[in-house]
Design a protein around this motif. Sequence first.
Motif, PDB file in Angstrom:
ATOM      1  N   ASP A   1     -31.296  50.395  51.650  1.00  0.00           N
ATOM      2  CA  ASP A   1     -32.054  49.373  52.293  1.00  0.00           C
ATOM      3  C   ASP A   1     -33.614  49.491  52.204  1.00  0.00           C
ATOM      4  OD1 ASP A   1     -32.617  51.549  53.970  1.00  0.00           O
ATOM      5  OD2 ASP A   1     -31.662  50.750  55.719  1.00  0.00           O
ATOM      6  N   LEU A   2     -34.014  50.047  51.272  1.00  0.00           N
ATOM      7  CA  LEU A   2     -35.542  50.240  50.866  1.00  0.00           C
ATOM      8  C   LEU A   2     -35.872  49.050  49.798  1.00  0.00           C
ATOM      9  CD1 LEU A   2     -36.164  54.106  50.653  1.00  0.00           C
ATOM     10  CD2 LEU A   2     -36.458  52.618  52.671  1.00  0.00           C
ATOM     11  N   GLU A   3     -35.244  49.097  48.944  1.00  0.00           N
ATOM     12  CA  GLU A   3     -35.458  47.979  47.712  1.00  0.00           C
ATOM     13  C   GLU A   3     -34.827  46.835  48.060  1.00  0.00           C
ATOM     14  OE1 GLU A   3     -36.813  45.719  44.831  1.00  0.00           O
ATOM     15  OE2 GLU A   3     -37.604  47.882  45.011  1.00  0.00           O
ATOM     16  N   PRO A   4     -35.810  45.587  48.076  1.00  0.00           N
ATOM     17  CA  PRO A   4     -34.944  44.287  48.684  1.00  0.00           C
ATOM     18  C   PRO A   4     -34.327  43.532  47.582  1.00  0.00           C
ATOM     19  CG  PRO A   4     -37.269  44.013  48.386  1.00  0.00           C
ATOM     20  CD  PRO A   4     -37.263  45.665  48.102  1.00  0.00           C
ATOM     21  N   THR A   5     -34.530  43.721  46.440  1.00  0.00           N
ATOM     22  CA  THR A   5     -33.704  43.240  45.468  1.00  0.00           C
ATOM     23  C   THR A   5     -32.994  44.068  44.670  1.00  0.00           C
ATOM     24  OG1 THR A   5     -35.525  42.989  43.749  1.00  0.00           O
ATOM     25  CG2 THR A   5     -35.400  41.342  45.461  1.00  0.00           C
ATOM     26  N   PRO A   6     -32.057  43.677  43.805  1.00  0.00           N
ATOM     27  CA  PRO A   6     -31.218  44.790  43.018  1.00  0.00           C
ATOM     28  C   PRO A   6     -31.793  45.029  41.516  1.00  0.00           C
ATOM     29  CG  PRO A   6     -30.242  42.552  42.914  1.00  0.00           C
ATOM     30  CD  PRO A   6     -31.460  42.375  43.808  1.00  0.00           C
TER      31      PRO A   6
ATOM     32  N   TRP B   1     -28.525  35.496  41.314  1.00  0.00           N
ATOM     33  CA  TRP B   1     -28.482  36.572  42.217  1.00  0.00           C
ATOM     34  C   TRP B   1     -29.625  36.534  43.156  1.00  0.00           C
ATOM     35  CZ3 TRP B   1     -27.390  40.916  38.180  1.00  0.00           C
ATOM     36  CH2 TRP B   1     -26.451  40.820  37.425  1.00  0.00           C
ATOM     37  N   GLU B   2     -30.344  35.396  43.178  1.00  0.00           N
ATOM     38  CA  GLU B   2     -31.484  35.371  44.188  1.00  0.00           C
ATOM     39  C   GLU B   2     -31.076  35.425  45.540  1.00  0.00           C
ATOM     40  OE1 GLU B   2     -29.651  31.219  43.734  1.00  0.00           O
ATOM     41  OE2 GLU B   2     -30.136  32.759  42.492  1.00  0.00           O
TER      42      GLU B   2
ATOM     43  N   GLN C   1     -23.873  48.565  43.085  1.00  0.00           N
ATOM     44  CA  GLN C   1     -23.593  49.310  44.051  1.00  0.00           C
ATOM     45  C   GLN C   1     -24.696  50.219  44.716  1.00  0.00           C
ATOM     46  OE1 GLN C   1     -20.842  48.681  46.107  1.00  0.00           O
ATOM     47  NE2 GLN C   1     -19.301  47.728  45.000  1.00  0.00           N
ATOM     48  N   ALA C   2     -25.190  50.807  43.993  1.00  0.00           N
ATOM     49  CA  ALA C   2     -26.281  51.795  44.389  1.00  0.00           C
ATOM     50  C   ALA C   2     -27.602  50.979  45.263  1.00  0.00           C
ATOM     51  CB  ALA C   2     -26.719  52.512  43.052  1.00  0.00           C
ATOM     52  N   TRP C   3     -27.685  49.830  44.818  1.00  0.00           N
ATOM     53  CA  TRP C   3     -28.666  49.100  45.371  1.00  0.00           C
ATOM     54  C   TRP C   3     -27.958  48.844  46.724  1.00  0.00           C
ATOM     55  CZ3 TRP C   3     -27.854  43.891  46.716  1.00  0.00           C
ATOM     56  CH2 TRP C   3     -28.867  43.114  47.228  1.00  0.00           C
ATOM     57  N   ALA C   4     -26.950  48.273  46.753  1.00  0.00           N
ATOM     58  CA  ALA C   4     -26.019  47.897  48.226  1.00  0.00           C
ATOM     59  C   ALA C   4     -25.936  48.999  49.020  1.00  0.00           C
ATOM     60  CB  ALA C   4     -24.672  47.414  48.028  1.00  0.00           C
ATOM     61  N   ASP C   5     -26.105  50.377  48.533  1.00  0.00           N
ATOM     62  CA  ASP C   5     -26.025  51.516  49.396  1.00  0.00           C
ATOM     63  C   ASP C   5     -27.419  51.863  50.069  1.00  0.00           C
ATOM     64  OD1 ASP C   5     -23.326  51.685  49.054  1.00  0.00           O
ATOM     65  OD2 ASP C   5     -23.484  53.020  47.402  1.00  0.00           O
TER      66      ASP C   5
END
Length: 208
Positions: free
Chosen positions: A185-190, A112-113, A179-183
């Motif tokens: 744009d503050l946190e660069p990695t999941p 997932w890098e 999905q929450a990460w993809a929604d």
Amino acid sequence: MGMVTVALTMDPPKVGLAARKKERTKRQLAEAAADLFHERGYAATTIDDIVAAVDVSPRTFFRYFPTKEDLVVALGTTSLDLFLDALWNRPAQESLQVAVVEAIDQSLAAGWEDTTRVRSFLVLLQETPALRARWLEEAYGKRDRMAAVIAERTGTEPTDLRNLIIAGTITLAIHTALQAWADQDLEPTPAPFVYRGIEELAAPLLPK
């Protein structure tokens, strides 16, 4: 993702050159498709576009993927398979929570890098209902494999309701966290989202 015991006591089967070539071609097709879907969109990308990017024939494509939908599913299941393989090989004495977190560590590092590709895949699922349904169907099958891993660790049966519920909850927690990460744009990695999702499972979700 007798599984754990076998994995710890037997050498993994050797993979022949032909099998490695097939896996490499399959992976190249999936990665080329991911890039094209990101650039052009799913609907605008044709199978001819994908095979041209890898320099193979349409016949070769259909040998691995009956449809474009199957190809998209392969993009996501690679990460799920990495996680399940890592979980399969965790030491039997670890608690399930520790084993899951360690398996996530390994799969994040191994598969997932490329966060741009992961995000574009998740957005693609959100925007394409048919793909989302197909992906959920595939994830459902992975739940059964995870239940078998859990059963081996606990000396129970894969079909036990508790094992199926735990496996399904872990699968859903990881997908929901991604999905929450993809929604945002503050946190660069999941990774923080995935770890938070697993932490939530360790606490009672339905307190009395």
